[in-house]
Design a protein around this motif. Structure first.
Motif, mmCIF file in Angstrom:
data_model
loop_
_atom_site.group_PDB
_atom_site.id
_atom_site.type_symbol
_atom_site.label_atom_id
_atom_site.label_comp_id
_atom_site.label_asym_id
_atom_site.label_seq_id
_atom_site.Cartn_x
_atom_site.Cartn_y
_atom_site.Cartn_z
ATOM 1 N N ASP A 129 15.121 11.279 -58.460
ATOM 2 C CA ASP A 129 15.005 11.942 -57.152
ATOM 3 C C ASP A 129 14.228 13.245 -57.278
ATOM 4 N N LEU A 130 14.493 13.998 -58.330
ATOM 5 C CA LEU A 130 13.783 15.257 -58.546
ATOM 6 C C LEU A 130 12.291 15.004 -58.757
ATOM 7 N N PHE A 131 11.954 13.969 -59.509
ATOM 8 C CA PHE A 131 10.547 13.631 -59.725
ATOM 9 C C PHE A 131 9.876 13.209 -58.419
ATOM 10 N N ASP A 132 10.583 12.453 -57.593
ATOM 11 C CA ASP A 132 10.022 12.062 -56.294
ATOM 12 C C ASP A 132 9.705 13.294 -55.447
ATOM 13 N N THR A 133 10.599 14.256 -55.456
ATOM 14 C CA THR A 133 10.411 15.474 -54.661
ATOM 15 C C THR A 133 9.166 16.222 -55.086
ATOM 16 N N ILE B 126 17.423 0.447 -65.267
ATOM 17 C CA ILE B 126 16.141 0.158 -65.915
ATOM 18 C C ILE B 126 15.128 -0.338 -64.887
ATOM 19 N N ARG B 127 15.561 -1.241 -64.019
ATOM 20 C CA ARG B 127 14.658 -1.756 -62.990
ATOM 21 C C ARG B 127 14.261 -0.656 -62.009
ATOM 22 N N GLU B 128 15.185 0.250 -61.723
ATOM 23 C CA GLU B 128 14.871 1.320 -60.783
ATOM 24 C C GLU B 128 13.842 2.285 -61.358
ATOM 25 N N ILE B 129 13.939 2.586 -62.638
ATOM 26 C CA ILE B 129 12.945 3.450 -63.285
ATOM 27 C C ILE B 129 11.544 2.881 -63.084
ATOM 28 N N VAL B 130 11.400 1.585 -63.331
ATOM 29 C CA VAL B 130 10.090 0.943 -63.214
ATOM 30 C C VAL B 130 9.670 0.814 -61.749
ATOM 31 N N ASP B 131 10.595 0.448 -60.881
ATOM 32 C CA ASP B 131 10.272 0.276 -59.464
ATOM 33 C C ASP B 131 9.806 1.584 -58.827
ATOM 34 N N ARG B 132 10.232 2.702 -59.377
ATOM 35 C CA ARG B 132 9.846 3.994 -58.815
ATOM 36 C C ARG B 132 8.604 4.576 -59.487
ATOM 37 N N GLY B 133 7.911 3.741 -60.273
ATOM 38 C CA GLY B 133 6.582 4.096 -60.758
ATOM 39 C C GLY B 133 6.509 4.795 -62.090
ATOM 40 N N HIS B 134 7.587 4.768 -62.857
ATOM 41 C CA HIS B 134 7.616 5.472 -64.131
ATOM 42 C C HIS B 134 7.423 4.506 -65.296
ATOM 43 N N GLU B 135 7.070 5.067 -66.454
ATOM 44 C CA GLU B 135 6.917 4.264 -67.660
ATOM 45 C C GLU B 135 8.274 4.086 -68.337
#
Length: 292
Positions: free
Chosen positions: A56-60, A81-90
């Motif tokens: 959330d902090l990274f999105d902000t 794990i899936r959420e990390i990838v779905d939100r555009g991170h490595e």
């Protein structure tokens, strides 16, 4: 001695790379002498909640990062794990259970990195390119680790913190990304350091960031980005933005200071540097694409 080759990767768009070591508050090296791995399942998990707070902090702050994740955590929270990838991170590997490289045989290390890579890829559906050793423990004792990583399909490591430290580091080691293997494009990308006043100083985050005044640390980051042939790589842990985590009263005073110092200020300090610089994933900073 293996000959290394430095890489020239520095430009204004790739100067700062953000990374997160995904492990829980009871899995850290500061408490490894009082908490056995066999007891981990007896602790309440907070890593899912705290890692999602990082997301959330990274999105902000419009930040993309690399998440070096324990296989132990992924096995228990695949949705994270899936959420990390779905939100555009490595998504990258931090090994299975935070065992240092120099405490494993070649065969144990090979099994660890292959098992973790396979699980992370199966859960996420993405290639896992990067690896970070627990405790930055790829060092002069373990040069063979790079060969094992490359042969297991990893493309880079960020396992070097070239400073003087009681647990790791080589103050004379390379500061910028380099290729540690002959005739191989595998990259070691050390976390950020600065040579200043005749000393090697960390600019990489962790406890140093929590302890130092923010203006001082921002100056170190700027100096690191200007002097490195490649990205200034920063790291922190999800538990560092969790001041309400359970306290380990049996730990030594030194371990308590290392772990708890500045936790209540960490999130605001982190938000400040996220706003001050443009942060990207390590694979993007190193220009490592997907394999075809």
């Amino acid at each position: 001695m293996t000959e290394t080759r430095e890489l020239s990767l520095n430009d204004s768009g790739r100067r700062f790379a953000m990374s997160v070591d995904v492990e829980d508050y009871f899995q850290v090296w500061a408490f490894s002498d009082i908490i056995a791995r066999e007891s981990w399942d007896g602790f309440p998990l907070r890593v899912g909640e705290t890692t999602r707070a990082c997301l959330d902090l990274f999105d902000t702050h419009n930040t993309k990062a690399t998440f070096f994740t324990l296989g132990w955590v992924a096995e228990r929270d695949p949705a994270l794990i899936r959420e990390i990838v779905d939100r555009g991170h490595e998504l990258a590997s931090h090994g299975w259970d935070h065992t240092k490289v120099d405490q494993q045989s070649h065969e144990q290390f090979r099994s660890d990195i292959q098992k973790t890579k396979s699980l992370l890829e199966d859960i996420s559906g993405t290639e896992v390119k990067g690896y970070r050793a627990a405790g930055f423990s790829i060092n002069k004792k373990t040069p063979w680790a790079y060969e094992e990583l490359a042969s297991s399909g990893y493309r880079y490591s960020s396992s070097a913190h070239p400073i003087a430290h009681d647990h790791y580091g080589d103050v004379n080691a390379e500061r910028s990304p380099y290729t540690p293997l002959p005739n191989n494009h595998f990259i070691e990308a050390p976390v950020a350091t600065v040579d200043l006043w005749g000393r090697r100083i960390s600019a990489a985050g962790g406890g140093w960031f929590r302890a130092a005044p923010l203006p001082v640390y921002k100056s170190l980051l700027s100096r690191a980005s200007a002097s490195l042939e490649g990205p200034a790589i920063f790291y922190f842990h999800p538990w560092e933005i969790d001041p309400e985590q359970p306290r380990m009263n049996r730990a030594s005073m030194k371990s308590k200071v290392r772990h708890y110092l500045g936790l209540n200020r960490m999130k605001n300090k982190l938000a400040n540097i996220l706003s001050a610089y443009r942060w990207i994933r390590i694979d993007s900073a190193l220009q490592i694409g997907e394999t075809v």
